[in-house]
Design an enzyme around this catalytic site. Sequence first.
Site, PDB file in Angstrom:
ATOM      1  N   GLY A  13       0.775  -1.234   0.000  1.00 14.94           N
ATOM      2  CA  GLY A  13       0.000   0.000   0.000  1.00 14.94           C
ATOM      3  C   GLY A  13       0.808   1.286   0.000  1.00 14.94           C
ATOM      4  CB  THR A  14       4.239   2.323  -1.066  1.00 13.82           C
ATOM      5  OG1 THR A  14       4.285   1.819  -2.398  1.00 13.82           O
ATOM      6  CG2 THR A  14       4.971   1.391  -0.129  1.00 13.82           C
ATOM      7  CG  ASN A  15       1.489   3.295  -5.780  1.00 14.14           C
ATOM      8  OD1 ASN A  15       1.846   4.340  -6.308  1.00 14.14           O
ATOM      9  ND2 ASN A  15       2.107   2.140  -5.982  1.00 14.14           N
ATOM     10  CG  MET A  90      -1.224  -7.846  -6.860  1.00 14.08           C
ATOM     11  SD  MET A  90      -0.428  -7.073  -8.281  1.00 14.08           S
ATOM     12  CE  MET A  90       0.815  -6.073  -7.488  1.00 14.08           C
ATOM     13  CB  ILE A  92      -7.301  -9.348 -14.381  1.00 13.85           C
ATOM     14  CG1 ILE A  92      -5.781  -9.161 -14.475  1.00 13.85           C
ATOM     15  CG2 ILE A  92      -7.991  -8.858 -15.653  1.00 13.85           C
ATOM     16  CD1 ILE A  92      -5.113  -9.894 -15.620  1.00 13.85           C
ATOM     17  CG  LEU A  93     -11.191  -5.235 -11.533  1.00 17.72           C
ATOM     18  CD1 LEU A  93     -11.314  -3.721 -11.396  1.00 17.72           C
ATOM     19  CD2 LEU A  93     -11.948  -5.950 -10.418  1.00 17.72           C
ATOM     20  CG  ASN A 107      -3.695  -0.477 -12.887  1.00 13.19           C
ATOM     21  OD1 ASN A 107      -3.556  -0.755 -11.690  1.00 13.19           O
ATOM     22  ND2 ASN A 107      -2.995  -1.086 -13.835  1.00 13.19           N
ATOM     23  CG  HIS A 109       1.756  -1.564 -15.514  1.00 16.87           C
ATOM     24  ND1 HIS A 109       1.464  -2.824 -15.056  1.00 16.87           N
ATOM     25  CD2 HIS A 109       2.812  -1.680 -16.351  1.00 16.87           C
ATOM     26  CE1 HIS A 109       2.316  -3.675 -15.602  1.00 16.87           C
ATOM     27  NE2 HIS A 109       3.131  -3.019 -16.396  1.00 16.87           N
TER      28      HIS A 109
HETATM   29  C1  GAR Z   1       3.310  -1.057  -7.451  1.00 18.65           C
HETATM   30  O1  GAR Z   1       4.595  -1.018  -7.975  1.00 18.65           O
HETATM   31  C2  GAR Z   1       2.280  -1.048  -8.577  1.00 18.65           C
HETATM   32  O2  GAR Z   1       2.648  -0.262  -9.658  1.00 18.65           O
HETATM   33  C3  GAR Z   1       2.262  -2.500  -8.945  1.00 18.65           C
HETATM   34  O3  GAR Z   1       2.338  -3.186  -7.716  1.00 18.65           O
HETATM   35  C4  GAR Z   1       3.030  -2.395  -6.757  1.00 18.65           C
HETATM   36  C5  GAR Z   1       2.155  -2.243  -5.524  1.00 18.65           C
HETATM   37  O4  GAR Z   1       2.839  -1.611  -4.480  1.00 18.65           O
HETATM   38  N1  GAR Z   1       1.094  -2.836  -9.700  1.00 18.65           N
HETATM   39  C6  GAR Z   1       1.067  -3.696 -10.704  1.00 18.65           C
HETATM   40  O5  GAR Z   1       2.034  -4.357 -11.040  1.00 18.65           O
HETATM   41  C7  GAR Z   1      -0.265  -3.835 -11.424  1.00 18.65           C
HETATM   42  N2  GAR Z   1      -0.121  -4.514 -12.673  1.00 18.65           N
HETATM   43  P1  GAR Z   1       2.062  -0.920  -3.267  1.00 18.65           P
HETATM   44  O6  GAR Z   1       1.091  -1.940  -2.672  1.00 18.65           O
HETATM   45  O7  GAR Z   1       3.166  -0.583  -2.295  1.00 18.65           O
HETATM   46  O8  GAR Z   1       1.362   0.306  -3.783  1.00 18.65           O
END
Ligand code: GAR
Length: 199
Positions: A13-15, A90, A92-93, A107, A109
């Site tokens: 969940g850093t994003n 993670m 796919i919808l 999203n 990526h």
């Molecule tokens: C992030 O790097 C995001 O871009 C990627 O997973 C990580 C989640 O990190 N997403 C994908 O690869 C989607 N195809 P987070 O939980 O720390 O935000």
Amino acid sequence: MLINIAVLVSGGGTNLQALIDAENAGIIKSGKIKLVVSNNQNAYALERAKKADIKTAVCLKKELGDKFEDTIISVLEENDIDVIVLAGFMSILSENFTKKYAKRIINVHPSLIPSFCGKGFYGLKVHEEALKYGVKVTGATVHFVNEVPDGGEIIMQKAVEILDGDTPEVLQKRVMEQAEWIILPRSVEKVCAFYKGEN
Ligand code: GAR
């Protein structure tokens, strides 16, 4: 009226944290994070949401089976959600879901789409493949979600340099710090401002 945002997560969940911080800093000013939905009950993202006083819901595929997406849709509807952000979600919808929220699902990526994207490209795997190929520049992409995995309209992209000796982990961190955590909040504000203007 502010746009109601739901963030869908699966992991660290850093994003999500970048979005919470951006809301607190006034970078996201047209919307409000109202709900966090996780498909993993152990996701650290849930702790981040609780610390920020954001309502959480856990929807597990192995418990809900065919009702997985319908359950998420019900939770979104109960909370009057306008815009959905996939932040490390993670799963796919299906087309049923993406059509219902056309141009309302965003999203992030961790590559410059159309490189290293689509089914099977997620998380660390994306960076492993970029290093294996030997590209010298990678980055992140924020895009709308449609029925094609990583195939929806691009909202923002940012390039990040690959350096000698990078490991997938080191590269992942650089792409997050230099691209994802910057363009995801900005894109969310852009989309919320658009819908806010429509009201
Ligand atoms: C992030 O790097 C995001 O871009 C990627 O997973 C990580 C989640 O990190 N997403 C994908 O690869 C989607 N195809 P987070 O939980 O720390 O935000």
